[in-house]
Design a protein around this motif. Structure first.
Motif, PDB file in Angstrom:
ATOM      1  N   VAL A  17     -55.119 102.662  -3.050  1.00  0.00           N
ATOM      2  CA  VAL A  17     -55.237 103.866  -3.891  1.00  0.00           C
ATOM      3  C   VAL A  17     -55.076 103.500  -5.363  1.00  0.00           C
ATOM      4  O   VAL A  17     -55.812 103.998  -6.226  1.00  0.00           O
ATOM      5  N   TYR A  18     -54.117 102.624  -5.660  1.00  0.00           N
ATOM      6  CA  TYR A  18     -53.925 102.178  -7.046  1.00  0.00           C
ATOM      7  C   TYR A  18     -55.153 101.418  -7.560  1.00  0.00           C
ATOM      8  O   TYR A  18     -55.560 101.573  -8.720  1.00  0.00           O
ATOM      9  N   ALA A  19     -55.720 100.577  -6.712  1.00  0.00           N
ATOM     10  CA  ALA A  19     -56.896  99.790  -7.106  1.00  0.00           C
ATOM     11  C   ALA A  19     -58.069 100.704  -7.442  1.00  0.00           C
ATOM     12  O   ALA A  19     -58.804 100.469  -8.419  1.00  0.00           O
ATOM     13  N   ARG A  20     -58.261 101.749  -6.667  1.00  0.00           N
ATOM     14  CA  ARG A  20     -59.334 102.711  -6.949  1.00  0.00           C
ATOM     15  C   ARG A  20     -59.117 103.390  -8.298  1.00  0.00           C
ATOM     16  O   ARG A  20     -60.057 103.575  -9.076  1.00  0.00           O
ATOM     17  N   ALA A  21     -57.859 103.744  -8.569  1.00  0.00           N
ATOM     18  CA  ALA A  21     -57.548 104.406  -9.839  1.00  0.00           C
ATOM     19  C   ALA A  21     -57.854 103.480 -11.018  1.00  0.00           C
ATOM     20  O   ALA A  21     -58.433 103.909 -12.031  1.00  0.00           O
ATOM     21  N   LEU A  22     -57.477 102.212 -10.900  1.00  0.00           N
ATOM     22  CA  LEU A  22     -57.717 101.255 -11.974  1.00  0.00           C
ATOM     23  C   LEU A  22     -59.212 101.026 -12.188  1.00  0.00           C
ATOM     24  O   LEU A  22     -59.693 101.017 -13.330  1.00  0.00           O
ATOM     25  N   ALA A  23     -59.967 100.848 -11.103  1.00  0.00           N
ATOM     26  CA  ALA A  23     -61.405 100.609 -11.213  1.00  0.00           C
ATOM     27  C   ALA A  23     -62.113 101.796 -11.864  1.00  0.00           C
ATOM     28  O   ALA A  23     -62.979 101.625 -12.742  1.00  0.00           O
ATOM     29  N   THR A  24     -61.732 102.996 -11.465  1.00  0.00           N
ATOM     30  CA  THR A  24     -62.356 104.200 -12.032  1.00  0.00           C
ATOM     31  C   THR A  24     -62.001 104.354 -13.507  1.00  0.00           C
ATOM     32  O   THR A  24     -62.845 104.725 -14.331  1.00  0.00           O
ATOM     33  N   GLY A  25     -60.744 104.054 -13.857  1.00  0.00           N
ATOM     34  CA  GLY A  25     -60.317 104.143 -15.251  1.00  0.00           C
ATOM     35  C   GLY A  25     -61.076 103.183 -16.152  1.00  0.00           C
ATOM     36  O   GLY A  25     -61.497 103.542 -17.260  1.00  0.00           O
ATOM     37  N   LEU A  26     -61.269 101.962 -15.686  1.00  0.00           N
ATOM     38  CA  LEU A  26     -62.009 100.980 -16.474  1.00  0.00           C
ATOM     39  C   LEU A  26     -63.474 101.378 -16.636  1.00  0.00           C
ATOM     40  O   LEU A  26     -64.066 101.211 -17.709  1.00  0.00           O
ATOM     41  N   ALA A  27     -64.064 101.922 -15.568  1.00  0.00           N
ATOM     42  CA  ALA A  27     -65.451 102.385 -15.652  1.00  0.00           C
ATOM     43  C   ALA A  27     -65.580 103.545 -16.632  1.00  0.00           C
ATOM     44  O   ALA A  27     -66.557 103.638 -17.387  1.00  0.00           O
ATOM     45  N   PHE A  28     -64.583 104.425 -16.637  1.00  0.00           N
ATOM     46  CA  PHE A  28     -64.570 105.548 -17.579  1.00  0.00           C
ATOM     47  C   PHE A  28     -64.572 105.043 -19.023  1.00  0.00           C
ATOM     48  O   PHE A  28     -65.337 105.521 -19.870  1.00  0.00           O
ATOM     49  N   LEU A  29     -63.720 104.086 -19.318  1.00  0.00           N
ATOM     50  CA  LEU A  29     -63.644 103.538 -20.678  1.00  0.00           C
ATOM     51  C   LEU A  29     -64.966 102.903 -21.092  1.00  0.00           C
ATOM     52  O   LEU A  29     -65.435 103.090 -22.228  1.00  0.00           O
ATOM     53  N   ALA A  30     -65.587 102.175 -20.169  1.00  0.00           N
ATOM     54  CA  ALA A  30     -66.857 101.526 -20.483  1.00  0.00           C
ATOM     55  C   ALA A  30     -67.938 102.555 -20.802  1.00  0.00           C
ATOM     56  O   ALA A  30     -68.689 102.410 -21.780  1.00  0.00           O
ATOM     57  N   LEU A  31     -68.016 103.622 -19.993  1.00  0.00           N
ATOM     58  CA  LEU A  31     -69.028 104.652 -20.229  1.00  0.00           C
ATOM     59  C   LEU A  31     -68.747 105.440 -21.500  1.00  0.00           C
ATOM     60  O   LEU A  31     -69.670 105.839 -22.221  1.00  0.00           O
ATOM     61  N   TYR A  32     -67.455 105.674 -21.769  1.00  0.00           N
ATOM     62  CA  TYR A  32     -67.081 106.392 -22.986  1.00  0.00           C
ATOM     63  C   TYR A  32     -67.602 105.655 -24.222  1.00  0.00           C
ATOM     64  O   TYR A  32     -68.255 106.244 -25.090  1.00  0.00           O
ATOM     65  N   PHE A  33     -67.332 104.369 -24.295  1.00  0.00           N
ATOM     66  CA  PHE A  33     -67.775 103.588 -25.455  1.00  0.00           C
ATOM     67  C   PHE A  33     -69.297 103.484 -25.501  1.00  0.00           C
ATOM     68  O   PHE A  33     -69.891 103.437 -26.579  1.00  0.00           O
ATOM     69  N   LEU A  34     -69.947 103.488 -24.329  1.00  0.00           N
ATOM     70  CA  LEU A  34     -71.404 103.439 -24.286  1.00  0.00           C
ATOM     71  C   LEU A  34     -72.010 104.727 -24.849  1.00  0.00           C
ATOM     72  O   LEU A  34     -72.950 104.686 -25.659  1.00  0.00           O
ATOM     73  N   VAL A  35     -71.464 105.882 -24.429  1.00  0.00           N
ATOM     74  CA  VAL A  35     -71.965 107.162 -24.926  1.00  0.00           C
ATOM     75  C   VAL A  35     -71.737 107.279 -26.430  1.00  0.00           C
ATOM     76  O   VAL A  35     -72.586 107.780 -27.175  1.00  0.00           O
ATOM     77  N   VAL A  36     -70.573 106.800 -26.909  1.00  0.00           N
ATOM     78  CA  VAL A  36     -70.289 106.818 -28.348  1.00  0.00           C
ATOM     79  C   VAL A  36     -71.303 105.964 -29.105  1.00  0.00           C
ATOM     80  O   VAL A  36     -71.805 106.356 -30.170  1.00  0.00           O
ATOM     81  N   LYS A  37     -71.619 104.815 -28.528  1.00  0.00           N
ATOM     82  CA  LYS A  37     -72.577 103.924 -29.191  1.00  0.00           C
ATOM     83  C   LYS A  37     -73.968 104.541 -29.244  1.00  0.00           C
ATOM     84  O   LYS A  37     -74.688 104.406 -30.240  1.00  0.00           O
ATOM     85  N   LEU A  38     -74.362 105.248 -28.175  1.00  0.00           N
ATOM     86  CA  LEU A  38     -75.698 105.818 -28.107  1.00  0.00           C
ATOM     87  C   LEU A  38     -75.841 107.095 -28.931  1.00  0.00           C
ATOM     88  O   LEU A  38     -76.882 107.329 -29.551  1.00  0.00           O
ATOM     89  N   TYR A  39     -74.783 107.940 -28.923  1.00  0.00           N
ATOM     90  CA  TYR A  39     -74.917 109.275 -29.507  1.00  0.00           C
ATOM     91  C   TYR A  39     -73.957 109.550 -30.662  1.00  0.00           C
ATOM     92  O   TYR A  39     -73.938 110.651 -31.205  1.00  0.00           O
ATOM     93  N   GLY A  40     -73.141 108.562 -31.002  1.00  0.00           N
ATOM     94  CA  GLY A  40     -72.213 108.748 -32.101  1.00  0.00           C
ATOM     95  C   GLY A  40     -70.838 109.184 -31.624  1.00  0.00           C
ATOM     96  O   GLY A  40     -70.609 109.439 -30.442  1.00  0.00           O
ATOM     97  N   LYS A  41     -69.900 109.290 -32.553  1.00  0.00           N
ATOM     98  CA  LYS A  41     -68.527 109.647 -32.225  1.00  0.00           C
ATOM     99  C   LYS A  41     -68.461 111.026 -31.588  1.00  0.00           C
ATOM    100  O   LYS A  41     -69.111 111.976 -32.025  1.00  0.00           O
ATOM    101  N   LEU A  42     -67.660 111.135 -30.520  1.00  0.00           N
ATOM    102  CA  LEU A  42     -67.534 112.392 -29.783  1.00  0.00           C
ATOM    103  C   LEU A  42     -66.521 113.293 -30.493  1.00  0.00           C
ATOM    104  O   LEU A  42     -65.322 113.041 -30.465  1.00  0.00           O
ATOM    105  N   LYS A  43     -67.036 114.330 -31.125  1.00  0.00           N
ATOM    106  CA  LYS A  43     -66.178 115.217 -31.904  1.00  0.00           C
ATOM    107  C   LYS A  43     -65.595 116.323 -31.038  1.00  0.00           C
ATOM    108  O   LYS A  43     -66.167 116.702 -30.032  1.00  0.00           O
ATOM    109  N   ILE A  44     -64.437 116.830 -31.459  1.00  0.00           N
ATOM    110  CA  ILE A  44     -63.792 117.954 -30.792  1.00  0.00           C
ATOM    111  C   ILE A  44     -63.741 119.131 -31.765  1.00  0.00           C
ATOM    112  O   ILE A  44     -63.124 119.046 -32.828  1.00  0.00           O
TER     113      ILE A  44
END
Length: 466
Positions: free
Chosen positions: A164-191
């Motif tokens: 269960v911990y391994a799944r959480a870590l793998a998903t978290g790392l994938a989230f970070l990778a996609l976050y930075f990818l979307v920022v690179k493609l579309y610019g900083k994500l504003k709130i």
């Protein structure tokens, strides 16, 4: 499409093999409990997304300016939902009478699932902008990472908790990778929370949220009910075959979002939607037919890793797999109709059909699971798949008013029967499943062209879609 399929064919089967290894190591009972918790999290996924991901895919496909206008409102909403979702799921687990250690595991599973829903939202942004190749990489990132984490755990001993911990870590790392990818493609994500945008967003995403809820219940309630009404072991014996169902269905969930975005892009043109439907019928159905019929004859091949299971347990899993592959076959024929309906403003009638299916499934499960266990769940799943598929088919003709590909459906049905006969005949001649499958595949491919289900012109069209 070819790149997307190749990537999934390379990574996801490896992930399936690793999960088989996990179940073999921790046992059917422990894995059955995990599957029940994961299924419960899937059912509650509506609280982590509220239909926003599907709405984003549809809106961005139709209007490229939607992202920049609404994302500053969407982003904080998604963060809030990701934090609230685990709390809601633990409360639901408490209602279902799970003990404290199980509730702790449920919290981790729910937190991981919430992050994965965030990943789906980022992927929806990519899909809506027609960046399907980049989206394909995002769809396998967490599976790719989980493979290495599980293999690293084997020498020190694999348990339910560290899995269960391994799944959480793998998903978290994938989230970070996609976050930075979307920022690179579309610019900083504003709130920048806009109340008018928020009100409109929640109103329009509600039908998609309802669909997420009913689909989650329809697809995942069986394992939860098996663990609660029967035993965790029965849930594990169902989860093993269902994993392969998920693997095969992943082909659908990889291809159908492409058609979802394309249908939405051509929402004003019935003619273009009709062309896409006829094209999609073949693209979706043909591979599913071959895999499903293969599973009917050689189900035991899928469980070669289960060295710690008894012959009786293997037998139960094979029977469950064969029934569930009939369910996959039904979806292979009719899932494209659901995609057309949900992408063209018919979410509510689709939800009604699925909710009726849920009532049927729950009723059958309560009656038969206590006595027949996982076999009852498998048969009930098949019956409900037939029910919803007939509903989709009728709605496309009557509500969407799009000409149905009846000739193609007839040819595909003939192809399925012929393939069954080919496997049956080859089985009488040879006991070598791999040799039989190769010969069946060659003949199957010839039949696809002989019946004019696919032509060389269609292949050229597929390259253009790619």
């Amino acid at each position: 499409m070819s790149f997307i399929l190749l990537l999934n064919l390379l990574v996801k089967p490896v992930g399936i093999v690793v999960e088989n290894l996990v179940q073999n190591e921790i046992g059917h009972e422990a894995y059955g409990l995990f599957s029940a918790l994961f299924s419960l999290a899937t059912i509650g996924a509506v609280f982590s997304d509220l239909g926003i991901s599907q709405l984003a895919t549809k809106k961005i496909a139709a209007d490229s300016n939607y992202f920049s206008a609404y994302f500053p409102t969407v982003f904080p909403v998604k963060i809030f939902l990701a934090l609230v979702y685990p709390v809601v799921m633990v409360g639901l687990g408490w209602v279902l009478a799970y003990d404290l250690p199980t509730l702790y595991l449920l919290a981790i599973v729910a937190f991981t699932f919430g992050i994965s829903q965030f990943i789906l939202f980022f992927r929806a942004t990519l899909q809506g902008n027609q960046n399907f190749n980049v989206d394909a990489v995002g769809s396998v990132a967490d599976k790719f990472l989980l493979v290495f984490l599980v293999l690293a755990l084997l020498p020190i001993g694999l348990t339910l908790e560290n899995f269960v911990y391994a799944r959480a870590l793998a998903t978290g790392l994938a989230f970070l990778a996609l976050y930075f990818l979307v920022v690179k493609l579309y610019g900083k994500l504003k709130i920048n929370l806009n109340r008018l945008h928020l009100r409109e967003l929640l109103r329009e995403s509600l039908p998609f949220a309802l669909i997420t809820l009913v689909y989650g219940v329809n697809e995942r309630i069986d394992i939860v009910m098996l663990e609660r009404l029967s035993t965790a072991t029965e849930a594990g014996l169902y989860a093993g075959p269902y994993r392969w169902v998920d693997a095969v269905m992943m082909y659908l969930w990889t291809i159908l979002p492409i058609f979802f975005a394309k249908f939405a892009l051509n929402i004003q043109s019935k003619k273009e939607q009709e062309k896409l439907l006829h094209f999609g019928q073949v693209v979706v159905s043909v591979p599913i037919i071959f895999v499903s019929v293969f599973g009917l004859f050689y189900g035991e091949v899928f469980f070669f890793q289960f060295s710690n299971s008894t012959p009786e347990e293997i037998g139960f899993m094979v029977r469950n797999l064969q029934i569930l592959f009939l369910n996959v076959l039904v979806h292979g024929f009719f899932a494209i109709y659901s995609t057309l309906l949900t992408s063209t403003n018919y979410e509510k009638p689709v939800s009604v059909v699925v909710m009726l299916s849920i009532v049927l499934n729950l009723t059958l499960n309560f009656i038969f699971i206590p006595e027949y266990g996982s076999l009852a769940a498998a048969w009930n799943t098949l019956l409900c798949a037939v029910f919803v598929s007939v509903g989709y088919f009728i709605m496309v003709a009557r509500k969407a008013k799009i000409r149905l590909p009846l000739t193609q459906l007839g040819k595909l049905a003939v192809l399925t029967v012929l393939l069954y006969g080919i496997f049956a005949g080859l089985q009488l001649v040879s006991e070598w499943w791999l040799l039989n499958t190769v010969f069946a595949g060659i003949i199957f491919l010839g039949l696809v062209f002989l019946l004019r289900i696919v032509s060389f012109a269609d292949l050229r069209k597929l390259r253009k879609q790619d």
